[in-house]
Design a protein around this motif. Sequence first.
Motif, PDB file in Angstrom:
ATOM      1  N   GLY A 281      28.894  27.193  -8.430  1.00  0.00           N
ATOM      2  CA  GLY A 281      29.556  28.480  -8.518  1.00  0.00           C
ATOM      3  C   GLY A 281      28.594  29.546  -8.088  1.00  0.00           C
ATOM      4  N   GLN A 282      28.948  30.781  -8.310  1.00  0.00           N
ATOM      5  CA  GLN A 282      28.099  31.875  -7.862  1.00  0.00           C
ATOM      6  C   GLN A 282      26.726  31.787  -8.506  1.00  0.00           C
TER       7      GLN A 282
ATOM      8  N   LEU B 261      33.886  31.287  -3.496  1.00  0.00           N
ATOM      9  CA  LEU B 261      32.643  31.447  -4.242  1.00  0.00           C
ATOM     10  C   LEU B 261      31.594  32.071  -3.339  1.00  0.00           C
ATOM     11  N   GLY B 262      30.551  32.616  -3.955  1.00  0.00           N
ATOM     12  CA  GLY B 262      29.457  33.178  -3.187  1.00  0.00           C
ATOM     13  C   GLY B 262      28.714  34.216  -3.990  1.00  0.00           C
ATOM     14  N   ALA B 263      27.513  34.538  -3.553  1.00  0.00           N
ATOM     15  CA  ALA B 263      26.704  35.551  -4.229  1.00  0.00           C
ATOM     16  C   ALA B 263      27.322  36.928  -4.046  1.00  0.00           C
ATOM     17  N   ASN B 264      26.865  37.880  -4.835  1.00  0.00           N
ATOM     18  CA  ASN B 264      27.330  39.258  -4.685  1.00  0.00           C
ATOM     19  C   ASN B 264      27.089  39.744  -3.264  1.00  0.00           C
TER      20      ASN B 264
ATOM     21  N   HIS C 252      33.254  33.640  -9.900  1.00  0.00           N
ATOM     22  CA  HIS C 252      31.793  33.553  -9.948  1.00  0.00           C
ATOM     23  C   HIS C 252      31.370  32.091  -9.989  1.00  0.00           C
ATOM     24  N   GLU C 253      32.131  31.308 -10.750  1.00  0.00           N
ATOM     25  CA  GLU C 253      31.896  29.879 -10.861  1.00  0.00           C
ATOM     26  C   GLU C 253      33.211  29.233 -11.275  1.00  0.00           C
TER      27      GLU C 253
ATOM     28  N   ARG D 189      40.088  22.980  -3.327  1.00  0.00           N
ATOM     29  CA  ARG D 189      39.020  23.239  -2.362  1.00  0.00           C
ATOM     30  C   ARG D 189      38.213  24.434  -2.804  1.00  0.00           C
ATOM     31  N   THR D 190      36.921  24.390  -2.467  1.00  0.00           N
ATOM     32  CA  THR D 190      36.079  25.565  -2.639  1.00  0.00           C
ATOM     33  C   THR D 190      35.595  26.020  -1.271  1.00  0.00           C
ATOM     34  N   VAL D 191      35.602  27.330  -1.071  1.00  0.00           N
ATOM     35  CA  VAL D 191      35.081  27.933   0.153  1.00  0.00           C
ATOM     36  C   VAL D 191      33.940  28.857  -0.271  1.00  0.00           C
ATOM     37  N   VAL D 192      32.733  28.517   0.140  1.00  0.00           N
ATOM     38  CA  VAL D 192      31.559  29.289  -0.236  1.00  0.00           C
ATOM     39  C   VAL D 192      31.188  30.224   0.903  1.00  0.00           C
ATOM     40  N   LEU D 193      31.091  31.520   0.598  1.00  0.00           N
ATOM     41  CA  LEU D 193      30.697  32.515   1.596  1.00  0.00           C
ATOM     42  C   LEU D 193      29.232  32.880   1.411  1.00  0.00           C
ATOM     43  N   ARG D 194      28.567  33.126   2.522  1.00  0.00           N
ATOM     44  CA  ARG D 194      27.187  33.606   2.492  1.00  0.00           C
ATOM     45  C   ARG D 194      27.006  34.585   3.642  1.00  0.00           C
ATOM     46  N   ASP D 195      26.650  35.820   3.308  1.00  0.00           N
ATOM     47  CA  ASP D 195      26.445  36.869   4.318  1.00  0.00           C
ATOM     48  C   ASP D 195      27.644  37.032   5.234  1.00  0.00           C
ATOM     49  N   GLY D 196      28.848  36.964   4.656  1.00  0.00           N
ATOM     50  CA  GLY D 196      30.059  37.197   5.428  1.00  0.00           C
ATOM     51  C   GLY D 196      30.500  36.058   6.303  1.00  0.00           C
ATOM     52  N   CYS D 197      29.916  34.880   6.101  1.00  0.00           N
ATOM     53  CA  CYS D 197      30.293  33.690   6.870  1.00  0.00           C
ATOM     54  C   CYS D 197      30.608  32.545   5.908  1.00  0.00           C
TER      55      CYS D 197
END
Length: 271
Positions: free
Chosen positions: A246-247, A55-58, A215-216, A226-234
């Motif tokens: 979700g996103q 998951l994560g933002a665009n 997206h969600e 499990r969910t893995v949330v990415l933010r700015d490539g991390c």
Amino acid sequence: MSAVIPAAAKARHPREAGAAPAVVCLCDAVASLGGRPVLRGVDLKVRPGEVVALLGANGSGKSTTVKSVIGAVPLERGGLELFGTPFAKFRAWHRIGYVPQRTTAAGGVPATVREVVSTGRLPQHGLFPFRRKDRAAVDRALAQVGMLDRAEDGVAGLSGGQHQRVLIARALVGSPELLIMDEPMAGVDVTSQQVLADTLRQEVGRGAAVLLVLHELGPLEPLIDRTVVLRDGCVAYDGPPIPSTGQHALPGHDHVHPHEDDHLTTPGLLA
């Protein structure tokens, strides 16, 4: 009305770490697209029988992560193992089924539904002609996604949701041990969402691991381990699913879902 997966579908037990190598082990992955850094040290592990949602933002790196796993985006730094084998030595692509972001199933080339799905058998034994068991496998995959009655139809006449179901059947035709799906719910009709939910439940039931870009969580939430949330490539979060996360719930989500890099080539899998 949304597709619903019974809670009983979660009554399974992914193998404990150490019993078998992870099907995906991505370590400190760094990658760029067009000279722009996208992944900045991503760690991702998927164990046998496990269902993991990215998951994560665009622009957070979700699609780039899965494309790195299948080799469509090369790593600039970091390590990748598939089924315990370093990526450079991995050749068993029949063990992986890949569903790209929704696009025209035949890439604009005139083809029937059966012909498109049949290409999913190529990693197993190379070029045609097909054998009887290959045709039977194609029929099973088409039946699984509710498209057997459209097998001889041209893909150009299909709806968006039907195109997605054809791509799913192509990924399933080799009975993969790892199924990777990039935004499979985006823009598809309710009927196709239900088909996807039912199909994933069957694949998980036979022991396949699943890596999803979403997206969600939505109607697939009961299946997610499990969910893995990415933010700015991390990686910003890696753990049990958080209800209604979700996103759309993440900071910076702009409610626009462009499909980036739909046509990247894949060395081992047909994209």
